[in-house]
Design a protein around this motif. Structure first.
Motif, short mmCIF file in Angstrom:
data_model
loop_
_atom_site.label_atom_id
_atom_site.label_comp_id
_atom_site.label_asym_id
_atom_site.label_seq_id
_atom_site.Cartn_x
_atom_site.Cartn_y
_atom_site.Cartn_z
N PRO A 51 0.54 -1.21 -0.12
CA PRO A 51 -0.10 -0.02 -0.13
C PRO A 51 0.83 1.19 -0.11
O PRO A 51 1.94 1.29 0.27
N GLY A 52 0.37 2.45 -0.05
CA GLY A 52 0.91 3.68 -0.17
C GLY A 52 1.20 4.21 1.33
O GLY A 52 0.79 3.42 2.17
N THR A 53 1.76 5.29 1.49
CA THR A 53 1.97 5.88 2.76
C THR A 53 1.24 7.22 2.73
O THR A 53 1.21 7.85 1.77
N ARG A 54 0.67 7.39 4.13
CA ARG A 54 -0.11 8.32 4.29
C ARG A 54 0.81 9.55 5.04
O ARG A 54 1.59 9.25 5.86
N PHE A 55 0.54 10.74 4.58
CA PHE A 55 1.20 11.99 4.96
C PHE A 55 0.54 12.29 6.47
O PHE A 55 -0.77 12.49 6.55
N ALA A 65 17.75 15.52 11.12
CA ALA A 65 17.01 14.06 11.05
C ALA A 65 16.41 13.99 12.20
O ALA A 65 16.34 14.80 13.21
N VAL A 66 15.60 13.08 12.21
CA VAL A 66 14.69 12.87 13.28
C VAL A 66 14.83 11.11 13.32
O VAL A 66 15.24 10.43 12.50
N ARG A 67 14.54 10.64 14.71
CA ARG A 67 14.22 9.21 14.84
C ARG A 67 13.26 8.85 15.56
O ARG A 67 12.44 9.49 16.31
N LEU A 68 12.33 7.71 14.96
CA LEU A 68 11.14 7.40 15.41
C LEU A 68 11.31 6.24 16.23
O LEU A 68 12.15 5.38 16.03
N ILE A 69 10.58 6.45 17.46
CA ILE A 69 10.43 5.17 18.57
C ILE A 69 9.24 5.04 18.92
O ILE A 69 8.32 5.77 19.11
N ALA A 70 8.97 3.41 19.12
CA ALA A 70 7.31 3.01 19.37
C ALA A 70 7.49 3.10 20.99
O ALA A 70 8.39 2.75 21.71
N ALA A 391 1.44 -1.18 12.61
CA ALA A 391 1.62 -0.29 11.72
C ALA A 391 3.12 0.19 11.72
O ALA A 391 3.89 0.25 12.64
N LEU A 392 3.47 0.29 10.27
CA LEU A 392 4.70 0.87 10.26
C LEU A 392 4.93 2.37 10.05
O LEU A 392 4.23 2.94 9.04
N TYR A 393 5.51 3.06 10.65
CA TYR A 393 6.01 4.61 10.77
C TYR A 393 7.21 4.74 10.03
O TYR A 393 7.99 4.17 10.14
N LEU A 394 7.15 5.94 9.17
CA LEU A 394 8.54 6.26 8.48
C LEU A 394 8.76 7.58 8.84
O LEU A 394 7.87 8.38 8.50
N ARG A 410 2.85 6.92 7.25
CA ARG A 410 2.48 5.58 8.02
C ARG A 410 1.90 4.78 6.94
O ARG A 410 1.03 5.15 5.96
N LEU A 411 2.53 3.75 6.79
CA LEU A 411 2.24 2.61 5.86
C LEU A 411 0.70 2.14 6.00
O LEU A 411 0.43 1.91 7.15
N ASP A 412 -0.12 2.23 4.78
CA ASP A 412 -1.78 1.96 4.79
C ASP A 412 -1.62 0.57 5.12
O ASP A 412 -0.86 -0.26 4.64
N PRO A 413 -2.91 0.16 5.73
CA PRO A 413 -3.18 -1.45 5.64
C PRO A 413 -3.09 -2.03 4.28
O PRO A 413 -3.37 -1.43 3.22
N LEU A 414 -3.11 -3.24 4.22
CA LEU A 414 -3.18 -4.13 3.21
C LEU A 414 -4.61 -3.86 2.46
O LEU A 414 -5.57 -4.00 3.40
N PHE A 415 -4.60 -3.89 1.21
CA PHE A 415 -6.11 -3.66 0.52
C PHE A 415 -6.69 -5.01 0.45
O PHE A 415 -6.30 -5.71 -0.18
N ARG A 416 -7.98 -5.21 1.04
CA ARG A 416 -8.65 -6.38 1.12
C ARG A 416 -9.92 -5.97 0.80
O ARG A 416 -10.70 -5.30 1.80
N THR A 417 -10.71 -6.55 -0.21
CA THR A 417 -12.10 -6.47 -0.48
C THR A 417 -12.81 -7.21 0.64
O THR A 417 -14.08 -6.87 0.90
N SER A 418 -12.22 -8.19 1.55
CA SER A 418 -12.89 -8.95 2.37
C SER A 418 -13.35 -8.13 3.43
O SER A 418 -14.03 -8.50 4.40
#
Length: 596
Positions: A51-55, A65-70, A391-394, A410-418
């Motif tokens: 999927p794409g990444t959302r701004f 630079a920045v660093r991301l921490i969960a 979720a993966l943040y970048l 943030r990487l969007d969820p996988l596309f699923r018609t289900s």
């Protein structure tokens, strides 16, 4: 000329190294790929376009630079922390935390830009403990979404050696003790706090006073004939530490005996040296990087050996780590994927499902341009659990209008018609955003992409690319209007299978001239693709149905799509499949036909 058909039904090794693309004897050849860009290998072995990444927001400083921490406080309260030059900002559920006055929440930290990627940390409930050689250990405490505090740890007792420039550089927990280790002056020394026996938790974690009782704090140093500088520590059956000389285990003298001053074993398990890159826990394994940051290893306890093994697991795909990996993050839901960040800003995914015999490498070029590359440069990654997925943040650096810009995405969820998604909901653009509401011909809020060409999906229809206006507005071309609109930077995906091999009367077909006759691609809920022989152009398939009204969205295809090739022979004929339009693409199998 005989025409031979073969089928590639699984891609469970992903992209393999050019060095082994003649090793037809390897299983990785039969399930590997020559190129896998912006496709993700699923646990079933199929290919699904990422999927794409959302701004979400711009980083505070475009030039730093920045660093991301969960940070995971509870099931419903998980956060991504943006550490920048002397500050911290907070993100939750794909949004940025604001104050009651609608200002960006920010906390002063004291960590400079040049120190961000030297920080090590470990979380204990609502507190994140952070260490760096030039700072006294600190504790970051979460009180509420917009209420965080940071201060030096107030030790009940601490070693006298811990002074400015010589503070511990690594941190972890083991058997409810805090583990601090690797000061510059004593890089092979461990300090463990007092055990919880009869002691309040906050007090025992800060008590490093040595003694002779089993619950007292303890200190020990690894002695060996080689360098044993501690690069990381992880809690497992024992305390596992990666050092420059190998993997060590520390624990009690018996397998089920707690560690104490009177019961301690410190053993070298394997001799694979480690890099100072935080490893990840994946099930019962620890995944870590070799000293050169290019080889991925898997260490796990084996009862047969009564110890740990650390085999390399990236040798067949050694090229994907490029100039070296500097950060890793693990997403265990819905499929287990290890995300690795290269020095050049390219993102590498490793689908890690050992019980399904899937170990697949895939590379991801984030949309846009970097300062020196044709892809946007990812500078930091982190994974956090949100809803039903991790979720993966970048943190991404791009060249926008000739200047460096830094975004949190943030990487969007996988596309699923289900999951009740429709073609109009497909999100396959980067640094993008969505609009849903009354039908309109213009959307706003894309100022971060001003001057850039963007892809548009309007009510499921692919529109021609347009340039974002200076005020951040996007006007749909040809007078189009829509109520569901996706806008963002193009992020095309491409896959190239390995050359199919056949057995002829003269032997293996490797090295023989072959004529690509056709290829059939088994698609599932996909938009149109482009298919061709690598280096010789591609054809769009399936063709738009002639009965479809102009401007209407094509259906998503679940079908076998066959493409015939013009005549021509090649020693290494490889099929190339690309998904360039901002729509999903899932490939269940590739069926080439070759004339030999």
């Amino acid at each position: 000329m005989a025409v031979i058909k073969s089928i590639l039904p699984a891609f469970s090794r992903g992209e393999i190294s050019p060095l082994v693309q003649s090793r037809v004897d390897l299983e990785s050849y039969r399930t590997g790929l020559s190129v896998c860009e912006n496709f993700q290998v699923m646990a079933h072995g199929v290919l699904m376009r990422r999927p794409g990444t959302r701004f979400i927001a711009s980083a505070k400083h475009a030039d730093k630079a920045v660093r991301l921490i969960a940070f995971e406080y509870s099931v419903n309260d998980t956060y991504i922390l943006e550490f920048g030059d002397l500050y911290m900002r907070v993100y939750r559920d794909g949004g940025q935390i604001l104050t009651d006055e609608d200002e960006i929440y920010e906390l002063a930290t004291g960590f400079g830009e040049d120190q961000l990627f030297e920080l090590d940390y470990a979380q204990d409930e609502r507190t994140l403990y952070i260490v760096h050689k030039d700072h006294a250990p600190k504790k970051l405490v979460r009180n509420d979404h917009d209420d965080w505090t940071i201060a030096d740890v107030s030790f009940t007792s601490k070693p006298s050696q811990w002074t400015a420039g010589n503070y511990p550089q690594r941190i972890g927990f083991f058997e409810q003790r805090m583990v601090l280790c690797a000061t510059p002056g004593q890089p092979s020394t461990y300090w463990l706090s007092k055990s919880p026996t009869g002691t309040a938790q906050d007090l025992r974690l800060t008590n490093f006073g040595l003694g002779t009782n089993a619950d007292d704090a303890l200190k020990f140093t690894t002695t060996s004939g080689m360098a044993q500088e501690i690069q990381w520590v992880v809690e497992d059956k024992h305390l596992i530490s990666g050092t420059t000389g190998g993997i060590r285990s520390v624990g009690g003298a018996g397998f089920n005996t707690p560690l104490s001053i009177t019961s301690i074993q410190n053993r070298m398990q394997t001799k694979e040296g480690s890099a100072p890159v935080r490893p990840v826990k994946a099930g019962d394994a620890v995944l870590f990087l070799s000293r050169n940051r290019k080889q991925l290893h898997e260490t796990r306890f084996t009862f047969e050996k009564e110890g740990w093994l650390s085999p390399p697991i990236s040798r067949a795909s050694e090229h994907v780590t490029g100039p070296g990996i500097r950060e890793m993050a693990f997403a265990d839901e819905p499929d287990a994927v290890l995300w690795m960040l290269r020095d050049d800003g390219q993102l590498v995914g490793v689908t890690y499902e050992p019980h399904e015999q899937v170990l697949a490498y895939h590379r991801h070029l984030i949309g846009g341009r970097g300062m020196d590359q044709d892809w946007a440069e990812v500078e930091s990654i982190a994974c956090v659990f949100e809803g039903q997925r991790r979720a993966l943040y970048l943190a991404v650096r791009r060249k926008i209008n000739g200047e460096a810009r830094r975004f949190i995405e943030r990487l969007d969820p996988l596309f699923r018609t289900s999951e009740n998604q429709t073609r109009a909901d497909a999100f396959f653009v980067d640094a993008g955003g969505s609009y849903q509401g009354e039908s309109t011909g213009q959307v706003t809020g894309f100022g971060h992409l001003a001057g850039e060409q963007v892809d548009i999906l309007a009510d499921g229809a692919v529109l021609p690319r347009v340039t974002v206006a200076e005020d951040g507005s996007v006007t749909l071309p040809n007078g189009a209007t829509a109520s569901t609109i996706q806008v963002g930077l193009p992020a095309p995906a491409r896959v190239v299978p390995l050359e199919p091999l056949y057995q002829t009367r003269e032997g293996a077909s490797k090295g023989d001239l072959k004529r690509p006759v056709s290829v059939t691609v088994d698609l599932f809920e996909s938009g149109a693709i482009e298919v061709g022989v690598e280096g010789k152009g591609r054809e769009r398939k399936p063709l738009r149905p002639s009965e479809l009204p102009f401007g209407a969205a094509e259906p998503l295809y679940s079908a076998l799509v066959k493409v015939k090739f013009p005549s021509g022979h090649d020693l290494v004929p490889r099929v190339e499949i690309a998904a360039r339009e901002p729509l999903p693409c899932t490939i269940r199998a590739i069926i080439p036909e070759m004339g030999v």
